[in-house]
Design a protein around this motif. Structure first.
Motif, PDB file in Angstrom:
ATOM      1  N   GLY A  69       0.922  -1.217   0.468  1.00 16.31           N
ATOM      2  CA  GLY A  69      -0.051  -0.169   0.170  1.00 16.31           C
ATOM      3  C   GLY A  69       0.793   1.394  -0.015  1.00 16.31           C
ATOM      4  O   GLY A  69       0.597   2.333  -0.499  1.00 16.31           O
ATOM      5  N   LEU A  70       2.105   1.560   0.634  1.00 17.85           N
ATOM      6  CA  LEU A  70       2.628   2.968   0.913  1.00 17.85           C
ATOM      7  C   LEU A  70       3.230   2.379   0.029  1.00 17.85           C
ATOM      8  O   LEU A  70       3.908   3.461  -0.908  1.00 17.85           O
ATOM      9  N   LEU A  71       4.078   1.533  -0.688  1.00 21.78           N
ATOM     10  CA  LEU A  71       4.100   1.499  -2.561  1.00 21.78           C
ATOM     11  C   LEU A  71       3.910   2.209  -3.743  1.00 21.78           C
ATOM     12  O   LEU A  71       4.117   2.764  -4.010  1.00 21.78           O
ATOM     13  N   VAL A  72       2.752   2.143  -3.415  1.00 25.07           N
ATOM     14  CA  VAL A  72       1.650   2.395  -3.963  1.00 25.07           C
ATOM     15  C   VAL A  72       1.592   4.032  -4.394  1.00 25.07           C
ATOM     16  O   VAL A  72       1.569   4.946  -4.906  1.00 25.07           O
ATOM     17  N   LEU A  73       1.535   4.490  -3.005  1.00 21.35           N
ATOM     18  CA  LEU A  73       1.670   5.769  -3.106  1.00 21.35           C
ATOM     19  C   LEU A  73       2.800   6.805  -3.012  1.00 21.35           C
ATOM     20  O   LEU A  73       2.479   7.001  -3.427  1.00 21.35           O
ATOM     21  N   ALA A  74       3.683   5.797  -3.210  1.00 23.06           N
ATOM     22  CA  ALA A  74       4.832   6.086  -3.754  1.00 23.06           C
ATOM     23  C   ALA A  74       4.900   6.958  -4.599  1.00 23.06           C
ATOM     24  O   ALA A  74       5.541   6.986  -4.995  1.00 23.06           O
ATOM     25  N   LEU A  75       4.770   5.331  -5.478  1.00 23.96           N
ATOM     26  CA  LEU A  75       4.955   5.759  -6.630  1.00 23.96           C
ATOM     27  C   LEU A  75       3.360   7.001  -7.273  1.00 23.96           C
ATOM     28  O   LEU A  75       3.971   7.117  -8.149  1.00 23.96           O
ATOM     29  N   LEU A  76       2.718   6.998  -6.725  1.00 23.87           N
ATOM     30  CA  LEU A  76       1.459   7.545  -7.318  1.00 23.87           C
ATOM     31  C   LEU A  76       2.171   8.852  -6.933  1.00 23.87           C
ATOM     32  O   LEU A  76       2.032  10.391  -7.554  1.00 23.87           O
TER      33      LEU A  76
END
Lengths: 165, 397
Positions: free
Chosen positions: B154-161
């Protein structure tokens, strides 16, 4: 806060039952009755008017002071329920209590002064009537009932103080 | 001869009224003294333990920006060639911690992208991309020999966004969607989210839920919905936050509704037009909870008569939630009454955080720019405080 909640707070902390018992126990002169009412009024009006400035000076937010007021109300109410001794000081000071002072400060910081003083006026008028009515018995029940009401108000204040921003 | 005879101003025998007053004073003297002591002690106890002064150091936007930059610089300085960061540091022993945590790694990437440290964050992302697992229509990061965690992903998705927002590059959009689909695949019909997926079995680990991972999945899907509207991510985000707001605590055995700063972010991201009444109530509850925590910290910080030392990470998460909800209250009429108070709390905590940072003049690069608690700092302290200060920048303007 609703007006009913403000009224409940003042009914609990002015505690007409305690005032009536104090009158039965000490048989004060009429002048002392007037002085007691006057002292209560001065305490409430002073606390309500000075609430914002006082809390600002102490760097306390109204929400945090609500928690403190709730704890004072709870402690004094429990004391009243467990040890319902008659008031031992001069009758004129019967309404000069920490719980009434804290409640008036807390309400004064949270609500418009007119609403708070309106609720306090009703409670003080009822307390004056109770003092003049001279009940025939010295039952502690009314005093304890109003102390229980004070506990409910205390819990509501603490919960509200920890849930508000 | 009476004791008052001959005294200055004494004009003869005392009147009955004067004697009455004297007698009344003697009668109530002990009561009066006890009252003075009681009020004094009571006021002192209240002041020391219940309502110490709320200390809010003044702070302005440039100081907040400097603190963000210094905190980010601590993370960048501690980054190794493999893309991982210095995990923790003990100042008294001058010793680095050898532990590592990939969820915190992902959180730091997000903070760095938001702070504009793209190169360093990209290096950390390369470490992640070495350990991806791919299944059907989704992908997930799973450290070698470990599980794929919803919180980390979830945090990686946030980071990518946030990387996409910062760079305008779309080259990771495919990966972002695949990782977001992993989050959706872990979500149950009731809105709960299983925390782990085990590569060895190719299945989700049943019955395991995370304290924060559900909120992280919600925030990630809410941001997916904002970034890629019309792709259906919002439906999943609403399903998860409804679970967080109404059922999570009972279902997962928590004694009360959990304070979840990720949920605050997610609600702010979903935005005013789309919030249900349940979600607005949840946002109000979160605002009250985090507002209280910030007031408590302001009362019990350094120099308080009853200090309670909080870690930088704990303070940072409080600030993140308050700043996200402050932003939401500015655009959601049903929460508008909270805006000013939230702004005060955000500014107050920002001042405390700036004050608690090891100043830039400190010669030790492992201390400079960090937030310590009991002589120790950890990468997530910097991550959460940077994120809190990024949110506070607007509030202190």
């Amino acid at each position: 806060m609703s007006f009913a909640f403000l009224l409940a707070g003042f009914l609990g902390t002015t505690n007409a039952g305690r005032v009536a018992r104090a009158r039965e126990a000490s048989g004060p002169e009429p002048r002392s009755l007037v002085l007691a009412l006057l002292a209560g009024c001065v305490l409430v009006v002073g606390a309500v008017i000075l609430a914002d400035d006082l809390l600002d000076a102490l760097a306390i937010s109204p929400e945090s002071f609500r928690i403190a007021a709730g704890l004072v109300l709870a402690a004094t109410a429990i004391w009243t329920i467990v040890w319902p001794n008659p008031f031992s000081g001069p009758f004129a000071a019967v309404l000069v209590t920490p719980e009434l002072a804290c409640l008036a400060l807390s309400f004064g910081a949270d609500e418009p002064a007119g609403r708070v003083l309106g609720a306090a006026a009703i409670a003080l008028a009822l307390t004056a009537l109770a003092a003049l009515a001279r009940p025939r018995t010295e039952s502690v029940r009314p005093e304890q009932f109003l102390a229980a009401l004070q506990i409910i108000v205390a819990v509501a204040l603490v919960v509200s103080g920890t849930r508000d921003v | 001869m009476g004791r008052f005879d001959g005294a200055p101003g004494w004009k003869g025998a005392p009147s009955n009224e004067r004697l009455g007053r004297l007698s009344s004073w003697r009668e109530h003297r002990r009561w009066l003294i006890s009252q003075i002591v009681l009020w004094g002690v009571g006021a002192a106890v209240l002041r020391l333990l219940i309502v110490p002064a709320e200390v809010c150091p003044r702070v302005e936007a440039p100081a907040v920006q400097r603190a963000i930059d210094e905190g980010a610089a601590w993370l960048v300085r501690g980054q190794g060639e493999d893309g991982r960061f210095l995990y923790g540091y003990y100042s008294e022993r001058d010793q680095a911690s050898r532990a590592y945590n990939t969820t915190r790694h992902a959180g730091v990437l997000d903070a760095l992208y938001r702070a504009g440290r793209i190169r360093s964050a990209d290096s950390g992302l390369a470490y992640v991309r070495e350990s991806l697992v791919h299944e059907d229509d989704w992908s997930a990061f799973a450290p070698r020999g470990g599980l794929a965690s919803v919180g980390t992903n979830g945090l990686l998705v946030l980071a990518l966004l946030h990387r996409r927002e910062a760079t305008d590059e779309k080259r990771f959009d495919g990966l972002t969607r695949r990782m977001a689909r992993f989050l959706v695949s872990q979500a149950q019909p009731d809105g709960s989210v299983l925390k782990y997926w085990r590569p060895a079995t190719g299945r989700s680990v049943p019955g395991a839920y995370g304290r924060y991972s559900t909120g992280e999945a919600f925030y990630a899907l809410a941001l997916m919905h904002r970034t890629f509207p019309g792709e259906g991510w919002g439906r999943h985000a609403h399903r998860i936050v409804e679970y967080l707001a109404t059922r999570r605590d009972e279902a997962e055995g928590a004694p009360m509704r959990q304070a979840d700063h990720w949920a605050a972010y997610g609600l702010a991201t979903l935005g005013p037009a789309e919030l249900t009444e349940v979600e607005v109530d949840y946002a109000r509850w979160l605002a009250g909870f985090f507002g209280y925590l910030i007031r408590f910290e302001a009362q019990h910080g350094e120099g308080s008569p009853s200090p309670v030392q909080q870690s930088g990470a704990a303070l940072g998460t409080d600030g993140e939630a308050a700043a996200a909800l402050w932003e939401l209250a500015g655009s959601e009429p049903r929460l508008a009454d909270l805006r000013d108070d939230l702004g005060d709390r955000v500014s107050c905590l920002a001042g405390t955080l700036v004050q608690r940072q090891v100043p830039p003049g400190n010669p030790n690069p492992s201390e400079r720019g960090a937030w310590f608690s009991d002589g120790y700092t950890q990468m997530d302290a910097q991550q959460h405080v940077i994120a809190a200060l990024l949110g506070a920048r607007e509030a202190v303007r």
